[in-house]
Design an enzyme around this catalytic site. Structure first.
Site, short mmCIF file in Angstrom:
data_model
loop_
_atom_site.label_atom_id
_atom_site.label_comp_id
_atom_site.label_asym_id
_atom_site.label_seq_id
_atom_site.Cartn_x
_atom_site.Cartn_y
_atom_site.Cartn_z
N LYS A 115 0.86 -1.19 0.00
CA LYS A 115 0.00 0.00 0.00
C LYS A 115 0.89 1.23 0.00
O LYS A 115 1.80 1.34 0.82
CB LYS A 115 -0.91 0.00 1.23
CG LYS A 115 -1.99 -1.05 1.16
CD LYS A 115 -2.95 -0.94 2.32
CE LYS A 115 -4.01 -2.03 2.25
NZ LYS A 115 -4.91 -1.91 1.11
N ARG A 167 -10.34 -11.31 -1.62
CA ARG A 167 -11.12 -12.19 -2.51
C ARG A 167 -10.44 -13.55 -2.66
O ARG A 167 -11.11 -14.56 -2.92
CB ARG A 167 -11.32 -11.49 -3.86
CG ARG A 167 -10.05 -11.20 -4.61
CD ARG A 167 -10.25 -10.16 -5.71
NE ARG A 167 -10.35 -8.80 -5.19
CZ ARG A 167 -10.56 -7.72 -5.93
NH1 ARG A 167 -10.71 -7.84 -7.24
NH2 ARG A 167 -10.64 -6.54 -5.39
N1 BES Z 1 -8.37 -4.22 2.76
C1 BES Z 1 -8.44 -3.51 1.56
C2 BES Z 1 -9.71 -2.67 1.41
C3 BES Z 1 -9.96 -1.61 2.44
C4 BES Z 1 -9.78 -0.29 2.14
C5 BES Z 1 -10.48 -1.93 3.69
C6 BES Z 1 -10.06 0.70 3.06
C7 BES Z 1 -10.74 -0.95 4.62
C8 BES Z 1 -10.55 0.38 4.30
C9 BES Z 1 -8.38 -4.48 0.35
O1 BES Z 1 -7.70 -5.67 0.58
C10 BES Z 1 -7.69 -3.78 -0.77
O2 BES Z 1 -6.56 -3.45 -0.60
N2 BES Z 1 -8.41 -3.57 -1.86
C11 BES Z 1 -7.88 -2.92 -3.01
C12 BES Z 1 -8.15 -3.81 -4.20
C13 BES Z 1 -7.46 -3.37 -5.44
C14 BES Z 1 -5.99 -3.66 -5.35
C15 BES Z 1 -8.08 -4.09 -6.61
C16 BES Z 1 -8.61 -1.59 -3.18
O3 BES Z 1 -9.82 -1.54 -3.00
O4 BES Z 1 -7.93 -0.61 -3.45
ZN ZN Z 2 -5.59 -5.51 0.25
#
Ligand code: BES
Ligand code: ZN
Ligand code: ZN
Length: 497
Positions: free
Chosen positions: A256, A331
């Site tokens: 991230k 997922r």
């Molecule tokens: N855990 C995150 C999503 C999330 C974001 C939870 C903010 C709580 C607060 C998830 O695993 C993630 O990182 N999703 C990505 C997916 C993308 C890489 C396709 C996203 O939504 O940016």
């Molecule tokens: Zn994630």
């Protein structure tokens, strides 16, 4: 927080009277001076009036009706927050609620708001004893609520506290093996059965998604089955809940990168917390409903052996997935959970997950996204319950066109579908692993509260617990009302609070 019924107020007890414009104010055990002062306050739209007589607090709460019932109910819960601030300031330990309004469940709703708002997470504070709120007990007059409703509410509150505690716990404590320990404790306390799959068993099950996400971790993954199958269950095919149990999400090798985006990623097991809380509440309250919870758990981090963008993973279902972003890990583990759910021949499966940042962008912290290919009756029921408990759901489409974005050159699917409509493509990914009536709740919007909304305090929300519990009671009523004999297991219809 203890919530109890009592027959009579003792004179030194602090009391809280709920009134509205239908109430006979002469029933208030107060002097005419007090009553005319209350009238003057209400005229000035001051709806919470407090009298302090030598440390005994008397509060009068004037309730206003809103356009919709669910809004009046929520208003009543939210008033709980105002009330506890005053009670805690005055170091009150017990308060008696008496309902003189014509809202029948006002005492229970207010007790719900007070107890949810009084929650604290003080485990890591040295000064915990000094910081702890004084309020410990809410008493309700016997004439205002039934003992079963009070006991039911008490359990629901415990369940939300459990879920909030789990979300608030950092990774330094709550690893995947530790979440299993916490589930074991809940299973003992509430009565559901807990089965734990360790890494070896997860390998035997060929849960490739869960194993892939776990590869960069120093802790082994766990897969947890929480089962409540009472003898008097009205359903033969269970309702299965699947909760995302990412105990911490760094993004993995696709680390991230946005400033502070990792700060709250201990909340990424909010779905798991909702499932654990729901199973606690159904089993402790002994609902005659067969319910199963599935919790795949691991953290997601980079490491020497971490799964990498470009990897192709064989999932439990046999499908292959090309991983193009290791941050789309939720997922991967849910897919194996959903595939495992098939073995129960379920009547309905609901997964709940902090799945996409897109959910937060779509609906902010005002609700959660619902995707459903279950019956329209179930979809309607859960949406209505969402309004009732004020964990509102908003339905999103599962149009087939969105699947096109998940096509891979070398595998059955990619794990990402691009920036547009990321919550929907994530849901479409999950749908590939279902062959049953299914709902998906993306709670990334509400798992972690960046700001408090009254009794929905800042930090871990515990969202999903009350939603599931009341969905179950609604389902139970449907089963009972539709049963041919009308005599199913002698259970009486259960009112929702
Ligand atoms: N855990 C995150 C999503 C999330 C974001 C939870 C903010 C709580 C607060 C998830 O695993 C993630 O990182 N999703 C990505 C997916 C993308 C890489 C396709 C996203 O939504 O940016
Ligand atoms: Zn994630
Ligand atoms: Zn995640």
């Amino acid at each position: 927080m203890k919530i109890q019924l009592i027959t009579q107020a003792s004179p030194s007890l602090s009391r809280l009277f709920i009134i509205d414009d239908s109430s006979d104010w002469d029933l208030l055990p107060l002097t005419s001076q007090h009553i005319s002062y209350i009238g003057a306050c209400v005229d000035k739209k001051q709806h919470l009036i407090t009298f302090n007589e030598f440390g005994t607090i008397t509060m009068v709460l004037f309730l206003q009706k809103e356009d919709a019932t669910y809004r009046t109910d929520e208003n009543c819960r939210q008033k709980g927050m105002t009330v506890i601030n005053t009670l805690n300031q005055h170091k009150v330990e017990e308060v008696l609620i008496e309902n003189l309004s014509n809202l029948p469940h006002a005492s229970l709703l207010l007790a719900e708001g007070i107890s949810l708002g009084n929650y604290q997470f003080l485990k890591y504070k040295q000064e915990a004893a000094n910081l702890r709120h004084s309020l410990q007990t809410i008493s309700i007059l016997e004439s205002d609520a039934g003992a079963n409703k009070v006991a039911e509410l008490q359990t629901i509150i415990e369940a939300v506290y459990i879920a909030r505690n789990l979300v608030n716990e950092p990774l330094s404590y709550l690893t995947a093996p530790q979440i299993s320990q916490e589930i074991a404790i809940c299973s003992q306390a509430a009565g559901f059965k807990h089965t734990l799959f360790d890494k070896k068993r997860i390998e035997e099950e060929k849960m490739g998604g869960l194993l892939a996400v776990n590869k960069g971790s120093v802790d082994p993954p766990t897969f947890n089955i929480l089962e409540w199958k009472p003898e008097n269950a009205v359903n033969e095919q269970p309702i299965v809940l699947v909760g995302k149990g990412i105990v911490y999400d760094t993004g993995g090798l696709s680390l991230k990168s946005t400033t502070n985006s990792m700060d709250h990623m201990k909340c990424d097991m909010g779905g798991a917390a909702a499932v654990i809380g729901a199973l606690y509440a159904v089993s402790k309250n002994k609902l005659p409903l067969y319910v199963v919870g599935l919790v795949p758990a691991t953290d997601n981090r980079p490491g020497g052996n971490a799964y990498a963008p470009g990897d192709v993973i064989k999932m439990r279902s046999g499908h292959t997935v090309e991983v193009l972003n290791t941050d789309a890990e939720g997922r991967m583990i849910l897919a194996d959970g959903l595939d495992y759910a098939k073995s129960y021949n379920p009547s309905l499966v609901i997964d709940i997950a902090t799945l996409t940042g897109g959910a937060l962008m779509t609906i902010a912290q005002e609700g959660m996204l619902l995707f459903s290919n279950a019956s329209s009756e179930d979809t309607k029921t859960i949406s209505e319950v969402g309004f009732q408990v004020f964990e509102r759901l908003w339905e999103m489409p599962l149009w087939s066109e969105f699947s096109d974005k998940l096509k891979s050159n070398i595998a059955d699917f990619k794990n990402v579908g691009g920036r547009q409509a990321s919550s929907i493509t994530a849901a479409k990914f999950l749908q590939n692993f279902t062959d049953f009536p299914w709902m998906h709740i993306d709670m990334a919007s509400m798992g972690w509260m960046y700001q408090g909304q009254g009794y929905r305090l800042k930090q871990g929300s515990g969202a999903g617990v009350r939603l599931f519990y009341h969905f179950f009671t609604a389902k139970l009523n449907h089963y009972l009302n539709n049963s041919d004999t009308g005599q199913t297991s002698g259970v009486q219809a259960i009112e929702t609070i």
